[in-house]
Design a protein around this motif. Structure first.
Motif, PDB file in Angstrom:
ATOM      1  N   ASN A 109       0.867  -1.350  -0.201  1.00  9.79           N
ATOM      2  CA  ASN A 109      -0.077  -0.270   0.352  1.00  9.79           C
ATOM      3  C   ASN A 109       0.929   1.235  -0.136  1.00  9.79           C
ATOM      4  O   ASN A 109       0.286   2.333   0.593  1.00  9.79           O
ATOM      5  CB  ASN A 109      -1.077   0.104   1.235  1.00  9.79           C
ATOM      6  N   LEU A 125      -3.092   1.279  -6.837  1.00  9.11           N
ATOM      7  CA  LEU A 125      -4.732   2.518  -6.471  1.00  9.11           C
ATOM      8  C   LEU A 125      -4.226   3.731  -7.844  1.00  9.11           C
ATOM      9  O   LEU A 125      -4.415   4.398  -7.917  1.00  9.11           O
ATOM     10  CB  LEU A 125      -4.561   2.800  -5.294  1.00  9.11           C
ATOM     11  N   PHE A 126      -2.221   3.532  -8.061  1.00  7.87           N
ATOM     12  CA  PHE A 126      -2.226   4.474  -8.585  1.00  7.87           C
ATOM     13  C   PHE A 126      -1.460   4.074  -9.671  1.00  7.87           C
ATOM     14  O   PHE A 126      -0.899   4.138 -11.125  1.00  7.87           O
ATOM     15  CB  PHE A 126      -0.338   5.390  -7.826  1.00  7.87           C
ATOM     16  N   GLY A 156      -1.496   3.301 -13.776  1.00 10.03           N
ATOM     17  CA  GLY A 156      -2.041   4.048 -14.458  1.00 10.03           C
ATOM     18  C   GLY A 156      -1.610   5.819 -14.728  1.00 10.03           C
ATOM     19  O   GLY A 156      -0.733   5.611 -15.599  1.00 10.03           O
ATOM     20  N   ALA A 157      -0.959   6.225 -13.385  1.00 12.89           N
ATOM     21  CA  ALA A 157      -0.305   7.206 -13.141  1.00 12.89           C
ATOM     22  C   ALA A 157       0.999   6.756 -12.643  1.00 12.89           C
ATOM     23  O   ALA A 157       1.672   6.809 -14.078  1.00 12.89           O
ATOM     24  CB  ALA A 157      -0.206   8.135 -11.951  1.00 12.89           C
TER      25      ALA A 157
END
Lengths: 237, 237
Positions: free
Chosen positions: A109, A165-166, A168-169
């Motif tokens: 995380n 969660l990130f 793509g970035a």
């Protein structure tokens, strides 16, 4: 204030997908944010790795070049190295290594970096040949890549891990580049069989995400039509 | 070095979804990264807005409180204000206003803040009542909210806009909090009919995303089972 808790990122993987490949940050600027890193040049010009403040490029023809300060990039990461030894490894396969690192890191995380110094067996890397405007999509541009293979090679791997969660970035999961000690071999790692050496670990609590807001094409692009995650994983997986 | 190009964010919206509502940053720390901002307290303790360096809370009972430096938060944004006037508006409806702002901002692809000072008609806000451990999910906890309405109210709206790519880490699109000039009314904006006043704009090129890496529950949580985007949009939309 120590800044070893910060991972700096210029650009996003998402912007590469539709082919926004303009160089929007200089190497001099990137080095202000770290002495260690990875990235690619304008037009996907090769694969970069920064070690101890020196930026190296594996170009599409397989040459290792030291990069000037005015070299420009659409996407790159850097941080100030403060690794701690995590484990010694002997002849461990790549999948096993990733599981052991994930277990030792103890969390998916947050952002962290892995540095491995050692001897790798049967490593395959790739580097993309620089393309010019008008740029094609990432998928198309990345077809114009060379792959390189060594039966046995000693050198340094730098990897960044980003939380899902990130995706793509950044690249969710691991994104790894390599340079051999003799500076004859390197690039974006596609695979290796096994490795013997030392794994070091550095955890970050902050992502400093810098966007190319001075780039008109980036600012005006409609990302809603891009198939970002699929294409990122195809090109960077 | 000017830091007015940086939007600071502590925590992610994603971590609120499964109910990781521990306070993991103090207000004193948040104020080091800006004099303007929004956020929520531990256990979703109300809705925060920071104006000119002073942090205000609308609590779940509808009281406006000034917050101490040791107040702790699971999620918050701040930045150093350097707004430029974007437009004057007269009796403009909310949807029209959003379209006009998006057009004037000229890009969905970076982070920016909007500040509106003016008189709003028929504004509805909400604030959640603080919950205690063991925390419920965001969706469950947010059920325990009060809504507040004013026919006409004069005050300041602070909004952050995030690119869709960062949806889940932040709120993709606009996220707006409000405080009335007389400090009697405020909170997370659910709706308003129209507004007359001045819209100001500040663009960022950097998101400084800070994660609660010292929080064991955050670090050990398995986010793969959470329905993050749906729940974020339900609670924050």
């Amino acid at each position: 204030m120590s800044k070893t808790n910060i991972l700096y990122q210029h650009g996003t993987l998402a912007l590469l997908v539709p082919g926004l490949l303009d160089g929007t940050l200089t190497m001099n600027e990137l080095l202000k944010h770290g002495d260690t890193g990875i990235g690619t040049g304008e037009g996907l010009d090769g694969e970069l790795i920064i070690l101890d403040g020196t930026p190296y490029q594996l170009d599409g023809d397989g040459n290792i070049n030291i990069i000037d300060g005015d070299f420009i990039m659409p996407f790159a990461n850097s941080h100030f190295a403060d690794y701690a030894e995590m484990m010694e490894i002997e002849n461990i396969e790549r999948d096993d290594l990733q599981s052991q690192i994930k277990q030792a890191a103890n969390s998916d995380n947050t952002f962290f970096s892995i540095k491995i110094t050692g001897t790798f067996k049967n490593m395959t890397t790739r580097a993309v040949r620089k393309s010019s405007k008008p740029y094609d999509s990432l998928a198309k541009t990345a077809e114009n890549q060379n792959t390189f293979n060594k039966d046995e090679v000693t050198g340094t791997l730098i990897s960044y891990h980003s939380p899902t969660l990130f995706d793509g970035a950044a690249v969710g999961g691991f994104h790894s580049h390599f340079l051999s000690n003799d500076h004859s071999f390197g690039g974006h790692i596609l695979s290796f069989e096994s490795v013997t050496g030392v794994v070091s670990f550095q955890q970050f609590d902050t992502l400093e995400q810098h966007l190319p807001t001075d780039n008109k094409e980036y600012m005006e692009h409609d990302f809603s039509k891009d198939n970002i995650l699929d294409d990122v994983h195809k090109a960077e997986g």
